[in-house]
Scaffold this active site. Structure first.
Site, PDB file in Angstrom:
ATOM      1  CE  LYS A   9      -4.036  -2.138   2.252  1.00 13.77           C
ATOM      2  NZ  LYS A   9      -4.852  -2.129   3.499  1.00 13.77           N
ATOM      3  CE1 TYR A  49      -9.219  -3.365   0.902  1.00 17.21           C
ATOM      4  CE2 TYR A  49      -8.517  -1.573  -0.539  1.00 17.21           C
ATOM      5  CZ  TYR A  49      -8.212  -2.580   0.365  1.00 17.21           C
ATOM      6  OH  TYR A  49      -6.911  -2.804   0.733  1.00 17.21           O
ATOM      7  CG  PHE A  57     -13.329   1.384   7.488  1.00 16.29           C
ATOM      8  CD1 PHE A  57     -12.780   0.805   6.348  1.00 16.29           C
ATOM      9  CD2 PHE A  57     -14.096   0.581   8.335  1.00 16.29           C
ATOM     10  CE1 PHE A  57     -12.995  -0.538   6.056  1.00 16.29           C
ATOM     11  CE2 PHE A  57     -14.321  -0.766   8.044  1.00 16.29           C
ATOM     12  CZ  PHE A  57     -13.771  -1.322   6.892  1.00 16.29           C
ATOM     13  NE  ARG A  85      -6.156 -12.473   4.922  1.00 18.35           N
ATOM     14  CZ  ARG A  85      -7.002 -11.446   5.042  1.00 18.35           C
ATOM     15  NH1 ARG A  85      -6.991 -10.447   4.152  1.00 18.35           N
ATOM     16  NH2 ARG A  85      -7.846 -11.397   6.038  1.00 18.35           N
ATOM     17  CB  THR A  91      -7.122  -6.014   9.925  1.00 20.89           C
ATOM     18  OG1 THR A  91      -7.596  -7.171   9.233  1.00 20.89           O
ATOM     19  CG2 THR A  91      -7.545  -4.765   9.169  1.00 20.89           C
ATOM     20  NE  ARG A 102      -2.179  -5.437   7.210  1.00 23.12           N
ATOM     21  CZ  ARG A 102      -3.299  -6.019   6.787  1.00 23.12           C
ATOM     22  NH1 ARG A 102      -3.830  -7.002   7.481  1.00 23.12           N
ATOM     23  NH2 ARG A 102      -3.871  -5.618   5.665  1.00 23.12           N
ATOM     24  CG  ASN A 112      -3.660  -2.084   6.955  1.00 25.14           C
ATOM     25  OD1 ASN A 112      -3.555  -1.597   5.826  1.00 25.14           O
ATOM     26  ND2 ASN A 112      -4.643  -2.899   7.281  1.00 25.14           N
ATOM     27  CG  HIS A 115      -5.181  -6.212  -0.287  1.00 26.86           C
ATOM     28  ND1 HIS A 115      -6.380  -6.314   0.370  1.00 26.86           N
ATOM     29  CD2 HIS A 115      -5.282  -7.002  -1.394  1.00 26.86           C
ATOM     30  CE1 HIS A 115      -7.184  -7.124  -0.328  1.00 26.86           C
ATOM     31  NE2 HIS A 115      -6.531  -7.546  -1.393  1.00 26.86           N
ATOM     32  CD  GLU A 126      -8.789  -9.146  -3.538  1.00 25.37           C
ATOM     33  OE1 GLU A 126      -7.597  -9.434  -3.271  1.00 25.37           O
ATOM     34  OE2 GLU A 126      -9.671  -9.042  -2.661  1.00 25.37           O
TER      35      GLU A 126
HETATM   36  P1  IDP Z   1      -7.691  -7.011   5.687  1.00 29.09           P
HETATM   37  O1  IDP Z   1      -6.917  -5.981   4.878  1.00 29.09           O
HETATM   38  O2  IDP Z   1      -6.858  -7.541   6.818  1.00 29.09           O
HETATM   39  O3  IDP Z   1      -8.325  -8.091   4.845  1.00 29.09           O
HETATM   40  P2  IDP Z   1     -10.367  -5.886   5.996  1.00 29.09           P
HETATM   41  O4  IDP Z   1     -11.224  -6.049   7.182  1.00 29.09           O
HETATM   42  O5  IDP Z   1     -10.754  -6.610   4.735  1.00 29.09           O
HETATM   43  O6  IDP Z   1      -8.873  -6.221   6.425  1.00 29.09           O
HETATM   44  O7  IDP Z   1     -10.304  -4.313   5.701  1.00 29.09           O
HETATM   45  C1  IDP Z   1      -9.729  -3.844   4.499  1.00 29.09           C
HETATM   46  C2  IDP Z   1      -8.872  -2.635   4.797  1.00 29.09           C
HETATM   47  O8  IDP Z   1      -9.689  -1.576   5.258  1.00 29.09           O
HETATM   48  C3  IDP Z   1      -7.849  -2.842   5.924  1.00 29.09           C
HETATM   49  O9  IDP Z   1      -6.664  -3.444   5.478  1.00 29.09           O
HETATM   50  C4  IDP Z   1      -7.618  -1.415   6.376  1.00 29.09           C
HETATM   51  O10 IDP Z   1      -6.742  -0.730   5.463  1.00 29.09           O
HETATM   52  C5  IDP Z   1      -9.002  -0.811   6.230  1.00 29.09           C
HETATM   53  N1  IDP Z   1      -9.786  -0.878   7.463  1.00 29.09           N
HETATM   54  C6  IDP Z   1     -10.472  -1.928   7.962  1.00 29.09           C
HETATM   55  N2  IDP Z   1     -11.112  -1.629   9.090  1.00 29.09           N
HETATM   56  C7  IDP Z   1     -10.831  -0.323   9.325  1.00 29.09           C
HETATM   57  C8  IDP Z   1     -11.195   0.601  10.370  1.00 29.09           C
HETATM   58  O11 IDP Z   1     -11.922   0.272  11.308  1.00 29.09           O
HETATM   59  N3  IDP Z   1     -10.682   1.865  10.265  1.00 29.09           N
HETATM   60  C9  IDP Z   1      -9.882   2.264   9.233  1.00 29.09           C
HETATM   61  N4  IDP Z   1      -9.516   1.428   8.226  1.00 29.09           N
HETATM   62  C10 IDP Z   1      -9.970   0.152   8.278  1.00 29.09           C
HETATM   63 MG    MG Z   2      -9.951  -8.069   3.543  1.00 31.32          MG
END
Ligand code: IDP
Ligand code: MG
Length: 132
Positions: A9, A49, A57, A85, A91, A102, A112, A115, A126
């Site tokens: 990212k 997404y 968010f 993963r 996350t 991370r 973070n 992805h 994707e």
């Molecule tokens: P992942 O990337 O670990 O699969 P997901 O829940 O699919 O996590 O969320 C996608 C992305 O959205 C996360 O990697 C992060 O960048 C962002 N994200 C998820 N939850 C939040 C939040 O509560 N606040 C801000 N950003 C979030």
């Molecule tokens: Mg995800």
């Protein structure tokens, strides 16, 4: 043999961490099949997404992933989806285990670093979005 989609990212690219993050996948024995540095369109980011559309968010997430160049990759290997993963970690970097990307390199959920597709189906979808 499995393929997955991984993206470094914008925060990680801007901090000069791309090489170190790529090395972690290579060190694990995975193969980088395709790789390119690009800036995502809001449309691509939104498709990637889509499952999060409407969440509080979501707009910030699209702003974040389109804020600068990313490194997009197709990575292959035995169990590549799960292994990537695991290497990326939980996350929220504050919760991610030490030894993960991370956990070692991040501090906050808003930035973070990486992805990784969460299933073989997501990986195929994707990869289609980002590599056509
Ligand atoms: P992942 O990337 O670990 O699969 P997901 O829940 O699919 O996590 O969320 C996608 C992305 O959205 C996360 O990697 C992060 O960048 C962002 N994200 C998820 N939850 C939040 C939040 O509560 N606040 C801000 N950003 C979030
Ligand atoms: Mg995800």
């Amino acid at each position: 043999m499995e393929r997955t989609f991984v993206m470094i990212k914008p925060d990680a690219v801007a901090r000069g961490l791309a090489g170190r993050i790529i090395s972690r996948f290579e060190d694990a024995g995975l193969t980088i099949e395709r790789m390119d540095m690009v800036s995502l369109t809001r449309e691509q980011a939104g498709r990637n997404y889509a499952e999060h559309e409407g969440k509080p968010f979501y707009d910030g997430l699209i702003d974040y992933v389109t804020s600068g160049p990313v490194v997009k990759m197709v990575i292959s290997g035995e169990g590549a989806v799960t292994i990537c993963r695991k290497l990326i970690g939980a996350t929220d970097p504050a919760e991610a285990a030490p030894g993960t990307i991370r956990g070692d390199l991040g501090l906050v959920l808003d930035a973070n670093l990486a992805h990784g597709s969460d299933s073989a189906e997501s990986a195929e979808r994707e990869t289609g979005i980002f590599f056509g």
